[in-house]
Write a protein that holds these residues in place. Structure first.
Motif, mmCIF file in Angstrom:
data_model
loop_
_atom_site.group_PDB
_atom_site.id
_atom_site.type_symbol
_atom_site.label_atom_id
_atom_site.label_comp_id
_atom_site.label_asym_id
_atom_site.label_seq_id
_atom_site.Cartn_x
_atom_site.Cartn_y
_atom_site.Cartn_z
ATOM 1 N N LYS A 161 -11.029 -7.754 -15.202
ATOM 2 C CA LYS A 161 -9.806 -6.974 -15.336
ATOM 3 C C LYS A 161 -10.222 -5.511 -15.327
ATOM 4 C CE LYS A 161 -6.847 -10.130 -18.011
ATOM 5 N NZ LYS A 161 -6.056 -10.275 -19.269
ATOM 6 N N ASP A 162 -9.700 -4.753 -14.368
ATOM 7 C CA ASP A 162 -10.096 -3.345 -14.288
ATOM 8 C C ASP A 162 -8.912 -2.506 -13.832
ATOM 9 O OD1 ASP A 162 -11.732 -1.121 -14.417
ATOM 10 O OD2 ASP A 162 -13.410 -2.129 -13.417
ATOM 11 N N ASN A 163 -9.130 -1.190 -13.831
ATOM 12 C CA ASN A 163 -8.040 -0.289 -13.450
ATOM 13 C C ASN A 163 -8.036 0.041 -11.970
ATOM 14 O OD1 ASN A 163 -10.086 1.761 -13.181
ATOM 15 N ND2 ASN A 163 -10.018 1.987 -15.395
ATOM 16 N N ASP A 164 -9.004 -0.495 -11.231
ATOM 17 C CA ASP A 164 -9.065 -0.197 -9.803
ATOM 18 C C ASP A 164 -9.886 -1.254 -9.090
ATOM 19 O OD1 ASP A 164 -11.646 0.360 -10.649
ATOM 20 O OD2 ASP A 164 -11.891 2.054 -9.276
ATOM 21 N N MET A 165 -9.938 -1.130 -7.780
ATOM 22 C CA MET A 165 -10.878 -1.921 -7.000
ATOM 23 C C MET A 165 -11.249 -1.124 -5.753
ATOM 24 S SD MET A 165 -8.469 -4.993 -5.541
ATOM 25 C CE MET A 165 -7.252 -4.745 -4.271
ATOM 26 N N TYR A 166 -12.438 -1.419 -5.250
ATOM 27 C CA TYR A 166 -12.906 -0.751 -4.036
ATOM 28 C C TYR A 166 -12.306 -1.439 -2.825
ATOM 29 C CZ TYR A 166 -16.323 1.408 -7.120
ATOM 30 O OH TYR A 166 -16.921 2.109 -8.142
ATOM 31 N N LEU A 167 -11.789 -0.647 -1.916
ATOM 32 C CA LEU A 167 -11.108 -1.206 -0.752
ATOM 33 C C LEU A 167 -11.765 -0.741 0.534
ATOM 34 C CD1 LEU A 167 -8.618 -2.881 0.131
ATOM 35 C CD2 LEU A 167 -7.329 -0.742 0.201
ATOM 36 N N ASN A 168 -12.129 -1.710 1.381
ATOM 37 C CA ASN A 168 -12.568 -1.405 2.737
ATOM 38 C C ASN A 168 -11.305 -1.345 3.582
ATOM 39 O OD1 ASN A 168 -13.462 -1.348 5.367
ATOM 40 N ND2 ASN A 168 -14.966 -2.984 5.122
ATOM 41 N N LEU A 169 -10.830 -0.157 3.844
ATOM 42 C CA LEU A 169 -9.559 0.042 4.524
ATOM 43 C C LEU A 169 -9.813 0.258 6.017
ATOM 44 C CD1 LEU A 169 -6.491 0.450 3.485
ATOM 45 C CD2 LEU A 169 -6.912 2.844 3.999
ATOM 46 N N ALA A 170 -9.940 -0.856 6.723
ATOM 47 C CA ALA A 170 -10.207 -0.801 8.163
ATOM 48 C C ALA A 170 -11.392 0.104 8.469
ATOM 49 C CB ALA A 170 -8.972 -0.314 8.913
ATOM 50 N N TYR A 203 -6.219 2.631 -7.311
ATOM 51 C CA TYR A 203 -5.938 2.710 -8.743
ATOM 52 C C TYR A 203 -4.548 2.141 -9.009
ATOM 53 C CZ TYR A 203 -9.995 5.764 -8.940
ATOM 54 O OH TYR A 203 -11.273 6.264 -8.848
ATOM 55 N N PHE A 204 -4.453 1.263 -9.990
ATOM 56 C CA PHE A 204 -3.203 0.553 -10.232
ATOM 57 C C PHE A 204 -2.133 1.417 -10.909
ATOM 58 C CE2 PHE A 204 -6.403 -3.049 -10.496
ATOM 59 C CZ PHE A 204 -6.259 -3.359 -9.150
ATOM 60 N N TYR A 221 -4.821 9.072 -7.090
ATOM 61 C CA TYR A 221 -5.668 9.237 -5.907
ATOM 62 C C TYR A 221 -7.133 9.253 -6.328
ATOM 63 C CZ TYR A 221 -2.085 10.211 -2.425
ATOM 64 O OH TYR A 221 -1.046 10.088 -1.539
ATOM 65 N N ARG A 222 -7.378 9.841 -7.507
ATOM 66 C CA ARG A 222 -8.731 9.944 -8.051
ATOM 67 C C ARG A 222 -8.730 9.366 -9.464
ATOM 68 N NH1 ARG A 222 -7.363 14.430 -5.486
ATOM 69 N NH2 ARG A 222 -6.505 15.319 -7.404
ATOM 70 N N TRP A 223 -9.946 9.152 -10.012
ATOM 71 C CA TRP A 223 -10.062 8.594 -11.361
ATOM 72 C C TRP A 223 -9.269 9.414 -12.362
ATOM 73 C CZ3 TRP A 223 -11.286 4.813 -14.536
ATOM 74 C CH2 TRP A 223 -11.546 5.111 -15.877
ATOM 75 N N HIS A 224 -9.443 10.739 -12.314
ATOM 76 C CA HIS A 224 -8.724 11.603 -13.255
ATOM 77 C C HIS A 224 -7.845 12.573 -12.485
ATOM 78 C CE1 HIS A 224 -7.793 14.065 -16.734
ATOM 79 N NE2 HIS A 224 -8.157 15.134 -16.035
ATOM 80 N N GLU A 225 -6.587 12.637 -12.867
ATOM 81 C CA GLU A 225 -5.639 13.603 -12.324
ATOM 82 C C GLU A 225 -4.862 14.199 -13.489
ATOM 83 O OE1 GLU A 225 -3.117 11.883 -9.384
ATOM 84 O OE2 GLU A 225 -4.762 11.243 -8.106
ATOM 85 N N SER A 226 -4.690 15.505 -13.477
ATOM 86 C CA SER A 226 -3.981 16.182 -14.553
ATOM 87 C C SER A 226 -2.559 15.632 -14.689
ATOM 88 C CB SER A 226 -3.932 17.695 -14.277
ATOM 89 O OG SER A 226 -3.196 18.365 -15.277
ATOM 90 N N GLY A 227 -2.193 15.235 -15.909
ATOM 91 C CA GLY A 227 -0.841 14.749 -16.154
ATOM 92 C C GLY A 227 -0.573 13.335 -15.692
ATOM 93 N N SER A 228 -1.615 12.615 -15.256
ATOM 94 C CA SER A 228 -1.398 11.254 -14.755
ATOM 95 C C SER A 228 -1.206 10.283 -15.910
ATOM 96 C CB SER A 228 -2.592 10.812 -13.900
ATOM 97 O OG SER A 228 -3.757 10.711 -14.691
#
Length: 212
Positions: free
Chosen positions: A83-92, A99-100, A104-111
Motif C-alpha cells: 500500500k503506497d501513495n504512488d506507483m512508477y508508470l512506464n507511460l508508453a 500520485y493518488f 505532479y511531484r512528491w511535494h507541492e505547496s498546498g497539496s
C-alpha cells in the motif's frame, strides 16, 4: 489621514486576489480532481479491476484476523500487501510517478495529504491506451495554467511597482478596488482611468460591478 503604503504583504494579497478573480485556483482544483480520477483508473487497471481489488480486500481481512492472534512479540510493522501513495508508470516509454492525491511531484505547496492505496510498484501503459492520451492532456492544461498564472503575477506586479500607496494605485487603476484586501482602508475613488488589457486578463470589473 496618512495614506496607506502598499507594503509587500498588501501587494501579495492583491496578486492572490487577482489570481482568484481570474479563476486560477479553481482551474488548479479541477485539474487535480481530474488527475486523482485518472490515477484511480490507472491503479485499478494495474491490479485487474474493482472485482479483483474487492477480493484482495476480503482476503486481507481474513489474514489480518488470523494475524491478530499472533503473540505481540512476533508481530511486525511490515504490510501484508503493498500500500503506497504512488506507483512508477512506464507511460508508453516515458517514466512518470502516479500520485493518488493528484500531485505532479512528491511535494507541492498546498497539496492535500498523500493517499495510500493497494497498488503494484510499477505498471506499463502502451501507446494506444486512452489513459496515455489523457495524461498528456493534463500536462498541456497544467502548463497553460502555469503560464496564465505567471502572466498575471508579472503584469499585476508591474502595475503595483509603479505606485507607493493605495490612493495612488486607485488613481492609476480604479478597477483594482476589487482586489484590495478586505481590511484595507477605504479610499475615495477618482474618475476611472481604464487599463483594458490588464482588466480583461483578470476579469475586471465583475458583472455586478459593471451593472452598478
Amino acid at each position: 489621514m496618512a495614506q496607506t503604503v502598499l507594503s509587500s504583504i498588501i501587494k501579495e494579497q492583491i496578486i492572490c486576489n487577482a489570481l482568484a478573480k481570474a479563476g486560477i485556483p479553481k482551474r488548479k482544483a479541477a485539474l487535480r480532481a481530474a488527475r486523482v480520477a485518472w490515477a484511480e483508473r490507472v491503479r485499478l487497471a494495474a491490479i485487474g479491476g474493482q472485482e479483483v481489488e474487492a477480493e484482495i480486500i476480503k482476503n486481507l481481512k481474513k489474514i489480518e484476523a488470523l494475524a491478530s492472534k499472533f503473540p505481540e512479540s512476533l508481530k511486525t510493522a511490515n504490510s501484508i500487501i503493498r500500500k503506497d501513495n504512488d506507483m512508477y508508470l512506464n507511460l508508453a516509454g516515458s517514466r512518470v510517478n502516479v500520485y493518488f492525491n493528484g500531485n505532479y511531484r512528491w511535494h507541492e505547496s498546498g497539496s492535500p495529504d498523500h493517499i495510500h492505496k493497494i497498488a503494484p510498484s510499477e505498471f506499463t501503459l502502451l501507446a494506444d491506451d486512452p489513459l496515455v492520451t489523457e495524461f498528456y492532456g493534463f500536462d498541456a492544461l497544467y502548463k497553460q495554467i502555469q503560464s496564465d498564472e505567471s502572466d498575471i503575477r508579472q503584469n499585476v506586479s508591474a502595475a503595483l511597482s509603479k505606485v507607493r500607496t493605495i490612493k495612488r494605485l486607485l488613481e492609476e487603476w480604479p478597477e483594482a478596488k476589487e482586489l484590495l484586501p478586505a481590511d484595507a482602508p477605504s479610499v475615495p475613488l477618482p474618475p476611472a482611468i481604464r487599463r483594458e488589457t490588464l482588466n480583461e486578463m483578470i476579469g475586471l470589473p465583475s458583472d455586478e460591478e459593471a451593472i452598478a
